[in-house]
Design a protein around this motif. Structure first.
Motif, PDB file in Angstrom:
ATOM      1  N   ILE A   1      39.759  38.962  16.724  1.00  0.00           N
ATOM      2  CA  ILE A   1      40.000  38.920  18.165  1.00  0.00           C
ATOM      3  C   ILE A   1      38.780  39.368  18.954  1.00  0.00           C
ATOM      4  CG2 ILE A   1      40.922  41.267  18.297  1.00  0.00           C
ATOM      5  CD1 ILE A   1      42.100  38.151  20.272  1.00  0.00           C
TER       6      ILE A   1
ATOM      7  N   SER B   1      46.160  35.553  18.742  1.00  0.00           N
ATOM      8  CA  SER B   1      45.359  35.019  17.650  1.00  0.00           C
ATOM      9  C   SER B   1      44.091  34.393  18.228  1.00  0.00           C
ATOM     10  CB  SER B   1      46.141  33.954  16.877  1.00  0.00           C
ATOM     11  OG  SER B   1      45.303  33.299  15.947  1.00  0.00           O
ATOM     12  N   PRO B   2      42.924  34.648  17.628  1.00  0.00           N
ATOM     13  CA  PRO B   2      41.686  34.078  18.167  1.00  0.00           C
ATOM     14  C   PRO B   2      41.545  32.586  17.909  1.00  0.00           C
ATOM     15  CG  PRO B   2      41.230  35.260  16.146  1.00  0.00           C
ATOM     16  CD  PRO B   2      42.668  35.522  16.470  1.00  0.00           C
TER      17      PRO B   2
ATOM     18  N   ARG C   1      35.955  38.222  18.882  1.00  0.00           N
ATOM     19  CA  ARG C   1      35.233  37.035  19.379  1.00  0.00           C
ATOM     20  C   ARG C   1      35.737  36.621  20.756  1.00  0.00           C
ATOM     21  NH1 ARG C   1      36.598  35.193  14.189  1.00  0.00           N
ATOM     22  NH2 ARG C   1      37.954  33.604  15.086  1.00  0.00           N
ATOM     23  N   VAL C   2      37.038  36.781  20.982  1.00  0.00           N
ATOM     24  CA  VAL C   2      37.609  36.429  22.283  1.00  0.00           C
ATOM     25  C   VAL C   2      37.319  37.523  23.301  1.00  0.00           C
ATOM     26  CG1 VAL C   2      39.715  35.791  23.511  1.00  0.00           C
ATOM     27  CG2 VAL C   2      39.418  35.107  21.123  1.00  0.00           C
TER      28      VAL C   2
ATOM     29  N   THR D   1      45.708  38.714  14.252  1.00  0.00           N
ATOM     30  CA  THR D   1      44.730  38.946  15.317  1.00  0.00           C
ATOM     31  C   THR D   1      43.331  39.252  14.780  1.00  0.00           C
ATOM     32  OG1 THR D   1      45.249  41.322  15.427  1.00  0.00           O
ATOM     33  CG2 THR D   1      46.531  39.831  16.839  1.00  0.00           C
TER      34      THR D   1
ATOM     35  N   ARG E   1      48.655  33.597  24.468  1.00  0.00           N
ATOM     36  CA  ARG E   1      47.861  32.366  24.470  1.00  0.00           C
ATOM     37  C   ARG E   1      48.096  31.585  25.774  1.00  0.00           C
ATOM     38  NH1 ARG E   1      46.327  28.070  25.478  1.00  0.00           N
ATOM     39  NH2 ARG E   1      46.009  26.205  24.227  1.00  0.00           N
TER      40      ARG E   1
END
Length: 249
Positions: free
Chosen positions: A211, A129-130, A213-214, A208, A107
């Motif tokens: 994830i 983590s998203p 989406r990220v 996670t 992060r």
């Protein structure tokens, strides 16, 4: 391995390259409640990168390991922790650098290209983590739990309190870290680095989930799935192999 204390007060482990190369220094950033030795030295990742020809810097984040606890939550928010990391790199004379972060470390590594434009080369983001996991923590209840053992009514806050209290005399500082991170939540919008990162997640890691989406925010990013749940991934051969391939391949 050389152990020193930076001007910021952070404990720092430095590994000298095992052979000459033109590869940049690599910064390794550990997860919440852990430290640099546990995540990167004991797993063999830091020595392996050094043997492959990179100088390796392994700090303990503020409030973790052998580094001092924050005196206030503002010293432990994402912005402040990233500033600490850059100060360590500057002190080491690392102009350009690679970065590997796991969980909280990932992060924070996400912020590095914005905080240090043009300096970050390759990046591995493991166990990211998203969403901001601490955003749901009831901070006042957490501090009470640490101070006098009062059990939080909220189950998630109670879980975090239990994890924090397991660290004994480090608990109060870790609670301030939770508060600081909660106040600077992870809300990814775009990757500002020149090179897309490699995302690595455990097959059974619930932290996670989502994830993708990220990853979709970063054109050209790779998502690698390795065996294990959140606390198993770092010690696995697949994670170590992915890291070495991403940085030295």
């Amino acid at each position: 391995m050389r152990e020193t204390q930076s001007r910021t007060g952070l404990a720092v482990r430095t590994f000298t390259p095992g052979r000459a190369s033109d590869r940049p220094t690599v910064l390794l950033v550990h997860g919440f409640g852990s430290d640099g030795h546990q995540d990167w030295v004991a797993t063999g990742i830091a020595p392996a990168l050094a043997e492959a020809g990179q100088a390796v810097i392994v700090p303990d984040l503020r409030g973790h390991g052998d580094s001092p606890a924050p005196s206030a939550a503002g010293e432990a928010g994402a912005t402040a922790l990233v500033a600490d990391l850059l100060a360590v790199l500057d002190e080491a004379g690392a102009g350009t650098f690679d970065a590997i972060g796991y969980s909280l470390g990932a992060r924070l590594a996400w912020e590095l290209p914005t905080a240090a434009p043009g300096r970050l080369r390759r990046t591995v983001l493991g166990g990211l983590s998203p969403a901001e996991p601490f955003e749901a923590v009831e901070v006042a209840a957490l501090h009470r739990a640490v101070a006098d053992g009062t059990e939080p009514a909220d189950p998630f806050t109670a879980m975090i309190a239990g994890m924090v209290r397991a660290h004994g005399d480090r608990a109060a500082g870790l609670a301030l870290c939770v508060e600081g991170l909660r106040g600077t939540p992870f809300a990814p919008r775009s990757w500002t680095g020149d090179t897309p990162p490699v995302f690595v997640v455990g097959k059974d890691d619930m932290m996670t989930r989502g994830i993708e989406r990220v990853v979709d925010l970063v054109e050209g990013a790779d998502l690698v799935t390795v065996p294990g749940e959140h606390h198993e991934v770092l010690a696995g051969a697949a994670f170590r192999r992915t890291v070495l391939e991403a940085l030295t391949g």
